[in-house]
Design an enzyme around this catalytic site. Structure first.
Site, PDB file in Angstrom:
ATOM      1  N   ASN A   1       0.498  83.531  54.394  1.00 37.24           N
ATOM      2  CA  ASN A   1       0.202  82.609  55.489  1.00 37.24           C
ATOM      3  C   ASN A   1       0.811  83.073  56.805  1.00 37.24           C
ATOM      4  O   ASN A   1       0.941  82.281  57.744  1.00 37.24           O
ATOM      5  CB  ASN A   1       0.705  81.203  55.154  1.00 37.24           C
ATOM      6  CG  ASN A   1      -0.147  80.531  54.095  1.00 37.24           C
ATOM      7  OD1 ASN A   1      -1.267  80.963  53.829  1.00 37.24           O
ATOM      8  ND2 ASN A   1       0.373  79.494  53.471  1.00 37.24           N
TER       9      ASN A   1
ATOM     10  N   ASP B   1       4.482  75.469  53.354  1.00 38.61           N
ATOM     11  CA  ASP B   1       3.812  76.525  52.585  1.00 38.61           C
ATOM     12  C   ASP B   1       4.022  77.880  53.255  1.00 38.61           C
ATOM     13  O   ASP B   1       3.083  78.654  53.411  1.00 38.61           O
ATOM     14  CB  ASP B   1       2.321  76.213  52.429  1.00 38.61           C
ATOM     15  CG  ASP B   1       1.666  77.035  51.316  1.00 38.61           C
ATOM     16  OD1 ASP B   1       2.407  77.522  50.427  1.00 38.61           O
ATOM     17  OD2 ASP B   1       0.436  77.194  51.331  1.00 38.61           O
TER      18      ASP B   1
ATOM     19  N   LYS C   1       4.869  81.557  53.366  1.00 38.17           N
ATOM     20  CA  LYS C   1       4.814  82.687  52.438  1.00 38.17           C
ATOM     21  C   LYS C   1       4.108  83.831  53.161  1.00 38.17           C
ATOM     22  O   LYS C   1       3.437  83.612  54.180  1.00 38.17           O
ATOM     23  CB  LYS C   1       4.063  82.313  51.162  1.00 38.17           C
ATOM     24  CG  LYS C   1       2.634  81.808  51.394  1.00 38.17           C
ATOM     25  CD  LYS C   1       1.968  81.410  50.092  1.00 38.17           C
ATOM     26  CE  LYS C   1       0.555  80.866  50.344  1.00 38.17           C
ATOM     27  NZ  LYS C   1      -0.125  80.507  49.074  1.00 38.17           N
TER      28      LYS C   1
END
Length: 483
Positions: free
Chosen positions: A286, A281, A283
């Site tokens: 984050n 995840d 991105k």
């Protein structure tokens, strides 16, 4: 109307008994009817608010709105709505803390909550027995740490499972955080929501993974513990804000600026892969930035431990950053992270991901089928790196070979980078966020920081055995290095 003899603890019983019979008073008001007998203490502890008799039953066909918890139901591990929150998408509306009956119910529930586990201080846990003393979530001589050990200062993130708070450890002016001032980020997740969305394994994996990694560009877990209704992760507070926040303020980064961020991300992801972990995840939301301008990876809620020969078939991540093999459900491994790194680099250099579309299905088709269009103003070295990372065939993707991340580090676009100095944090980024103090939240969105800093109550799941062995205290680095 005024009911003079009504006690606060009878509020719910009074509301539910009388609201259905609510009438307008006549001009000559008659004496109010007597209140119902008070419920027993055991009944009061179980009361919940249900205004269906007044407002009608919940109707799933009614239109929802973005702040509604029922809005935008989605696949458990797929994020379709982006938000620069620590804990994911879908902000929720919270009852105002100023209302007395919400405060009352909150106090009733929090009286029942306490830690289920005891940490021994060296990363080993044991379940609390009936004879072990309670300390209201505080720290005792056995090394127990709980929510009562922290003062909540401000909200810095909110999402599908709970909130992230800026906190200070009580009586700890010399904490084990990066600034030794007791300032941390406290990630709070509701057990009932986690169980409902089938994310138990993800949340347990996040805690387990954070206990196993130590890297200058990965957020450090300091404590984990639980109450009957929530999970808590105490992490270093990275106060420069999200990379998302700075990227969308600046529009795009220069190649020199993006090179340092990309190199630090590549270093962190390579470390994860060496530890047998895929993030899944990656991105801008984050990735945080510290006060010195270095990036730090956060949010390991979708991360997974995976060996070299294994593949995962989970559909997970944020659509714009998901590799084609994930969307095609062909099975994926660590190579999927390098695709996401390519999307991140493309977005840093152009201001948007390489594939966008308002329709999710068409966005997925573009990611799977369309050729990447590279911005013409970028250098040939940047074009080469982006083509290698955004290779749709994972077996041909840069970083997929036996040398893994080393092939990316050796790419000609990274030629100016001294990787040893980088990993010692000796390469200084050209941009430093405006930070005033270790507890500064100026680089976090006002939509979070203006919220009331309340760790609001949550119901206790009927099955509390899902999170056995969750508590953790990070080893003291001074003790571990003195042997």
């Amino acid at each position: 109307m005024v009911y003079a003899s009504t006690h606060n603890k009878n509020m719910h019983a009074l509301l539910t008994a009388k609201l259905t019979k609510l009438t307008l008073p006549s001009s000559s008001s008659s004496p109010p009817p007597p209140p119902p007998p008070p419920p027993s203490s055991s009944t009061a502890a179980l009361l919940d608010f249900d205004f269906s008799d007044v407002f009608g039953p919940t109707n799933s066909s009614l239109p929802s709105f973005p702040g509604d918890p029922q809005h935008n139901e989605q696949q458990p591990a797929v994020i379709h709505n982006r938000s620069h929150s620590f804990v994911g998408p879908s902000p929720r509306l919270t009852p105002p803390s100023s209302l007395s009956f919400f405060r009352e119910v909150k106090s009733q529930i929090e009286e029942e909550e306490d830690d289920l586990e005891i940490s021994t201080g060296d990363g080993v846990q044991k379940e609390k027995g009936a004879d072990e003393s309670e300390n209201d979530g505080g720290e005792n001589s056995e090394g127990k740490v709980g929510v009562g050990d922290f003062d909540i200062l401000r909200v810095v993130g909110k999402g599908a499972f709970g909130k992230v708070f800026l906190v200070r450890k009580k009586g700890d002016s010399k904490g084990n955080g990066p600034n030794n001032d007791g300032i941390y980020a406290m990630k709070v997740m509701r057990k009932d929501t986690i169980i409902k969305k089938n994310h138990v394994d993800y949340m347990k994996a996040e805690r387990d993974i954070l206990t196993k990694v130590s890297h200058p560009f990965i957020v450090q877990l300091r404590y984990s513990f639980q109450s009957k209704s929530k999970l808590y992760l105490i992490l270093d507070f990275i106060n420069g804000g999200h990379l998302f926040f700075h990227l969308y303020r600046q529009g795009i980064f220069s190649e020199d600026q993006a090179r340092v961020y990309a190199a630090e991300i590549v270093s962190a992801v390579s470390h994860l892969h060496d530890c047998g972990i895929v993030h899944r995840d990656l991105k801008p939301e984050n990735i945080l930035m510290d006060a010195d301008g270095h990036v730090v990876l956060t949010d390991f809620g979708l991360a997974k431990e995976i060996d070299e020969s294994s593949r995962s078939n989970s559909l997970c991540g944020t659509t714009e950053y998901m590799a084609p093999e994930i969307l095609l459900s062909k099975g994926h491994n660590k190579d999927a992270d390098w695709w996401s790194v390519g999307v991140l680099l493309y977005e840093m250099l152009s201001g948007k991901p390489p594939f966008t579309h308002a329709n999710r299905k068409k966005l997925q088709e573009r990611i799977i089928k369309e050729k990447v269009k590279l911005p013409p103003y970028l250098s040939t070295e940047a074009h080469s790196l982006l083509r290698g990372l955004l290779q749709k065939d994972p077996s041909k993707r840069l970083g997929s070979g036996p040398n893994r991340g080393a092939d990316i580090k050796n790419h000609k676009w990274f030629r100016p980078v001294n990787w040893k100095k980088l990993e010692y944090r000796e390469l200084q980024p050209k941009f430093k966020p405006d930070v005033k103090g270790n507890d500064c939240t100026a680089n976090f969105d006002n939509c979070w920081t203006t919220m009331a800093p309340d760790d609001s109550p949550a119901p206790t799941p009927t099955n509390g055995g899902h999170f056995h062995g969750y508590s953790y205290v990070a080893p003291d680095p001074w003790l571990s290095s003195s042997g």
